[in-house]
Design a protein around this motif. Structure first.
Motif, PDB file in Angstrom:
ATOM      1  N   PRO A  45       0.910  -1.123   0.079  1.00 39.25           N
ATOM      2  CA  PRO A  45       0.082  -0.005   0.056  1.00 39.25           C
ATOM      3  C   PRO A  45       0.850   1.348  -0.011  1.00 39.25           C
ATOM      4  O   PRO A  45       1.936   1.227   0.509  1.00 39.25           O
ATOM      5  CB  PRO A  45      -0.622  -0.098   1.330  1.00 39.25           C
ATOM      6  N   THR A  46       0.357   2.296  -0.744  1.00 42.86           N
ATOM      7  CA  THR A  46       1.090   3.489  -0.807  1.00 42.86           C
ATOM      8  C   THR A  46       0.159   4.690  -0.430  1.00 42.86           C
ATOM      9  O   THR A  46      -1.062   4.874  -0.748  1.00 42.86           O
ATOM     10  CB  THR A  46       1.566   3.809  -2.135  1.00 42.86           C
ATOM     11  N   VAL A  47       0.555   5.559   0.675  1.00 48.87           N
ATOM     12  CA  VAL A  47      -0.078   6.806   0.905  1.00 48.87           C
ATOM     13  C   VAL A  47       0.896   7.900   0.279  1.00 48.87           C
ATOM     14  O   VAL A  47       1.976   7.994   0.727  1.00 48.87           O
ATOM     15  CB  VAL A  47      -0.082   6.863   2.313  1.00 48.87           C
ATOM     16  N   VAL A  48       0.096   8.815  -0.367  1.00 50.37           N
ATOM     17  CA  VAL A  48       0.816  10.039  -0.891  1.00 50.37           C
ATOM     18  C   VAL A  48       0.119  11.346  -0.079  1.00 50.37           C
ATOM     19  O   VAL A  48      -1.157  11.365  -0.209  1.00 50.37           O
ATOM     20  CB  VAL A  48       0.446  10.048  -2.417  1.00 50.37           C
ATOM     21  N   ILE A  49       0.848  12.081   0.397  1.00 47.46           N
ATOM     22  CA  ILE A  49       0.166  13.515   1.075  1.00 47.46           C
ATOM     23  C   ILE A  49       0.661  14.631   0.325  1.00 47.46           C
ATOM     24  O   ILE A  49       1.905  14.420  -0.016  1.00 47.46           O
ATOM     25  CB  ILE A  49       0.509  13.579   2.349  1.00 47.46           C
ATOM     26  N   THR A  50      -0.120  15.658   0.232  1.00 46.00           N
ATOM     27  CA  THR A  50       0.295  16.875  -0.108  1.00 46.00           C
ATOM     28  C   THR A  50      -0.404  18.293   0.562  1.00 46.00           C
ATOM     29  O   THR A  50      -1.490  17.878   1.135  1.00 46.00           O
ATOM     30  CB  THR A  50       0.123  17.078  -1.538  1.00 46.00           C
ATOM     31  N   HIS A  51      -0.077  19.191   0.380  1.00 44.27           N
ATOM     32  CA  HIS A  51      -0.325  20.346   1.282  1.00 44.27           C
ATOM     33  C   HIS A  51      -1.090  21.099   0.474  1.00 44.27           C
ATOM     34  O   HIS A  51      -1.295  20.949  -0.843  1.00 44.27           O
ATOM     35  CB  HIS A  51       0.806  21.264   1.896  1.00 44.27           C
ATOM     36  N   GLY A  52      -1.537  22.352   0.749  1.00 50.21           N
ATOM     37  CA  GLY A  52      -2.276  23.342   0.162  1.00 50.21           C
ATOM     38  C   GLY A  52      -1.701  24.737  -0.367  1.00 50.21           C
ATOM     39  O   GLY A  52      -0.249  24.557  -0.148  1.00 50.21           O
ATOM     40  N   PHE A  53      -2.407  25.751  -0.603  1.00 48.61           N
ATOM     41  CA  PHE A  53      -1.848  27.067  -0.871  1.00 48.61           C
ATOM     42  C   PHE A  53      -1.095  27.638   0.364  1.00 48.61           C
ATOM     43  O   PHE A  53      -1.312  27.645   1.610  1.00 48.61           O
ATOM     44  CB  PHE A  53      -2.979  27.847  -1.124  1.00 48.61           C
ATOM     45  N   ASN A  54       0.169  28.181  -0.203  1.00 43.08           N
ATOM     46  CA  ASN A  54       1.153  28.794   0.694  1.00 43.08           C
ATOM     47  C   ASN A  54       1.503  30.333   0.126  1.00 43.08           C
ATOM     48  O   ASN A  54       2.148  30.307  -0.885  1.00 43.08           O
ATOM     49  CB  ASN A  54       2.371  28.157   1.059  1.00 43.08           C
ATOM     50  N   PRO A  55       0.839  31.284   0.687  1.00 42.05           N
ATOM     51  CA  PRO A  55       0.989  32.513   0.141  1.00 42.05           C
ATOM     52  C   PRO A  55       2.416  33.022   0.369  1.00 42.05           C
ATOM     53  O   PRO A  55       2.828  34.315  -0.099  1.00 42.05           O
ATOM     54  CB  PRO A  55       0.013  33.397   0.897  1.00 42.05           C
ATOM     55  N   CYS A  56       3.232  32.395   1.377  1.00 42.62           N
ATOM     56  CA  CYS A  56       4.361  33.064   1.714  1.00 42.62           C
ATOM     57  C   CYS A  56       5.475  31.905   1.830  1.00 42.62           C
ATOM     58  O   CYS A  56       6.095  31.685   2.930  1.00 42.62           O
ATOM     59  CB  CYS A  56       4.427  33.758   2.977  1.00 42.62           C
ATOM     60  N   PRO A  57       5.845  31.305   0.792  1.00 41.67           N
ATOM     61  CA  PRO A  57       6.705  30.239   0.854  1.00 41.67           C
ATOM     62  C   PRO A  57       8.199  30.585   1.178  1.00 41.67           C
ATOM     63  O   PRO A  57       8.831  29.471   1.578  1.00 41.67           O
ATOM     64  CB  PRO A  57       6.713  29.671  -0.869  1.00 41.67           C
ATOM     65  N   ARG A  58       8.425  31.883   1.181  1.00 41.62           N
ATOM     66  CA  ARG A  58      10.155  31.837   1.899  1.00 41.62           C
ATOM     67  C   ARG A  58      10.049  32.076   3.284  1.00 41.62           C
ATOM     68  O   ARG A  58      10.995  32.418   3.828  1.00 41.62           O
ATOM     69  CB  ARG A  58      10.595  33.029   1.073  1.00 41.62           C
ATOM     70  N   CYS A  59       8.732  32.168   3.931  1.00 39.29           N
ATOM     71  CA  CYS A  59       8.508  32.422   5.320  1.00 39.29           C
ATOM     72  C   CYS A  59       8.246  31.058   6.106  1.00 39.29           C
ATOM     73  O   CYS A  59       8.592  31.009   7.302  1.00 39.29           O
ATOM     74  CB  CYS A  59       7.439  33.340   5.556  1.00 39.29           C
ATOM     75  N   PHE A  60       7.357  30.278   5.497  1.00 35.83           N
ATOM     76  CA  PHE A  60       7.269  28.976   6.306  1.00 35.83           C
ATOM     77  C   PHE A  60       6.816  27.753   5.330  1.00 35.83           C
ATOM     78  O   PHE A  60       6.489  28.010   4.068  1.00 35.83           O
ATOM     79  CB  PHE A  60       5.846  29.383   7.120  1.00 35.83           C
ATOM     80  N   HIS A  61       6.817  26.726   5.692  1.00 35.42           N
ATOM     81  CA  HIS A  61       6.361  25.674   4.982  1.00 35.42           C
ATOM     82  C   HIS A  61       5.347  24.854   5.757  1.00 35.42           C
ATOM     83  O   HIS A  61       5.377  24.740   7.007  1.00 35.42           O
ATOM     84  CB  HIS A  61       7.844  24.758   4.406  1.00 35.42           C
ATOM     85  N   PHE A  62       4.726  23.741   5.136  1.00 40.22           N
ATOM     86  CA  PHE A  62       4.065  22.757   5.798  1.00 40.22           C
ATOM     87  C   PHE A  62       4.838  21.719   6.194  1.00 40.22           C
ATOM     88  O   PHE A  62       5.651  21.053   5.610  1.00 40.22           O
ATOM     89  CB  PHE A  62       2.879  22.351   4.904  1.00 40.22           C
ATOM     90  N   THR A  63       4.310  21.075   7.441  1.00 46.49           N
ATOM     91  CA  THR A  63       5.105  20.000   8.156  1.00 46.49           C
ATOM     92  C   THR A  63       4.170  18.854   8.112  1.00 46.49           C
ATOM     93  O   THR A  63       4.729  17.525   8.377  1.00 46.49           O
ATOM     94  CB  THR A  63       5.805  20.178   9.203  1.00 46.49           C
ATOM     95  N   PHE A  64       3.045  18.623   7.874  1.00 48.75           N
ATOM     96  CA  PHE A  64       1.975  17.728   8.587  1.00 48.75           C
ATOM     97  C   PHE A  64       2.328  16.491   7.362  1.00 48.75           C
ATOM     98  O   PHE A  64       2.055  15.541   7.905  1.00 48.75           O
ATOM     99  CB  PHE A  64       0.628  18.091   8.374  1.00 48.75           C
ATOM    100  N   PRO A  65       3.008  16.697   6.251  1.00 45.26           N
ATOM    101  CA  PRO A  65       3.099  15.257   5.628  1.00 45.26           C
ATOM    102  C   PRO A  65       4.106  14.510   6.003  1.00 45.26           C
ATOM    103  O   PRO A  65       4.085  13.351   6.316  1.00 45.26           O
ATOM    104  CB  PRO A  65       3.846  16.000   4.138  1.00 45.26           C
ATOM    105  N   GLN A  66       5.222  15.165   6.938  1.00 46.87           N
ATOM    106  CA  GLN A  66       6.135  14.490   7.563  1.00 46.87           C
ATOM    107  C   GLN A  66       5.443  13.808   8.952  1.00 46.87           C
ATOM    108  O   GLN A  66       6.063  12.683   9.287  1.00 46.87           O
ATOM    109  CB  GLN A  66       7.345  15.391   7.991  1.00 46.87           C
ATOM    110  N   THR A  67       4.533  14.622   9.466  1.00 46.86           N
ATOM    111  CA  THR A  67       3.815  13.954  10.441  1.00 46.86           C
ATOM    112  C   THR A  67       3.082  12.727  10.293  1.00 46.86           C
ATOM    113  O   THR A  67       3.105  11.765  10.901  1.00 46.86           O
ATOM    114  CB  THR A  67       3.027  15.233  11.111  1.00 46.86           C
ATOM    115  N   TYR A  68       2.345  12.913   9.040  1.00 43.26           N
ATOM    116  CA  TYR A  68       1.672  11.689   8.527  1.00 43.26           C
ATOM    117  C   TYR A  68       2.620  10.372   8.244  1.00 43.26           C
ATOM    118  O   TYR A  68       2.388   9.293   8.897  1.00 43.26           O
ATOM    119  CB  TYR A  68       1.117  11.897   7.194  1.00 43.26           C
TER     120      TYR A  68
END
Length: 255
Positions: A45-68
């Motif tokens: 089985p394979t699980v693939v995760i992605t995030h959504g819109f980021n208005p300021c990609p040089r300021c922050f990033h999403f980490t919940f894919p790593q949490t999954y």
């Protein structure tokens, strides 16, 4: 920008963190004992995760894919492939929302090609997307079906924007190109989803804990709470991963 500013006053580092990430569409292998660019065992089985819109990609990033990935590795070890589609630096291409939405669909087609190149089998795969990432995953599912004739086993949509339901469920045919689809949505002032009245869609309503505060501080919004809720559910014994190659799946001719 508001999300970036809110990280210091209630942001959840399991979901978002300060620091830029200019990735423009990279498939990262987060499986146990795997390198970022390693292929996968298509029989697992394979699980693939992605995030959504980021208005300021040089300021922050999403980490919940790593949490999954951490939860999946802890519960299922090397028996499951975990992949992350990272497009943090390429979500905001226009001031026009429709242009950004169509660009997300293009990202989904790129994701589908990358998944097949890594050896992923659609009928052994669950796609999980949040917010505008739901467009990415719906587009990837459609593209995988057209390319292989095999539907994705499960599509999990975390608070897709109600204004984008037509694109996700009708133009990209999310409810007709996968074996199973979940619409997990948040109501209220800081939730952007809604029930999806389409055949076969499992709708799960998840009220947020701080809807009013979330309207001021997006890190506390109902919109992000849906991700927290899904992560917490995955930690429980009641949560079950997909099984490979479900029977009686829709065929390409049914789309």
């Amino acid at each position: 920008m508001m999300v970036a500013l809110s990280l210091g006053c209630g942001g959840d580092r399991e979901l978002i963190a300060p620091g830029g990430d200019d990735a423009r569409g990279e498939l990262v292998n987060l499986s146990l004992c795997a390198g970022p660019c390693d292929p996968v065992d298509g029989c697992k089985p394979t699980v693939v995760i992605t995030h959504g819109f980021n208005p300021c990609p040089r300021c922050f990033h999403f980490t919940f894919p790593q949490t999954y990935a951490a939860i999946i590795r802890c519960r299922w070890g090397s028996n499951v492939n975990v992949l992350f589609w990272n497009w943090n630096g390429d979500t905001f291409v226009s001031l026009r929302p429709k242009v950004n939405a169509q660009h997300a669909a293009d990202q989904g087609r790129c994701l589908a090609a990358a998944l097949l190149a890594r050896g992923v089998k659609p009928q052994c795969t669950q796609l999980i997307g949040h917010s505008v990432g739901c467009i990415v995953m719906a587009s990837a599912a459609q593209s995988l079906l057209y390319r292989t004739g095999e539907p994705v086993a499960k599509l999990t949509l975390l608070d897709p924007l109600e204004t984008q339901h037509e694109l996700v469920f009708e133009q990209l045919a999310a409810y007709r190109t996968v074996f199973q689809v979940e619409n997990i949505w948040a109501p209220g002032i800081s939730g952007y989803g809604a029930e999806a009245p389409y055949p076969g869609v499992l709708n799960i309503r998840v009220p947020g804990a701080t809807p009013i505060r979330g309207a001021i501080n997006p890190a506390l919004s109902n919109h992000l709470h849906v991700v927290r809720w899904h992560l917490d559910w995955m930690r429980t014994a009641e949560f079950a991963l997909i099984e490979c190659c479900p029977e009686n799946a829709p065929s390409e001719s049914s789309v």
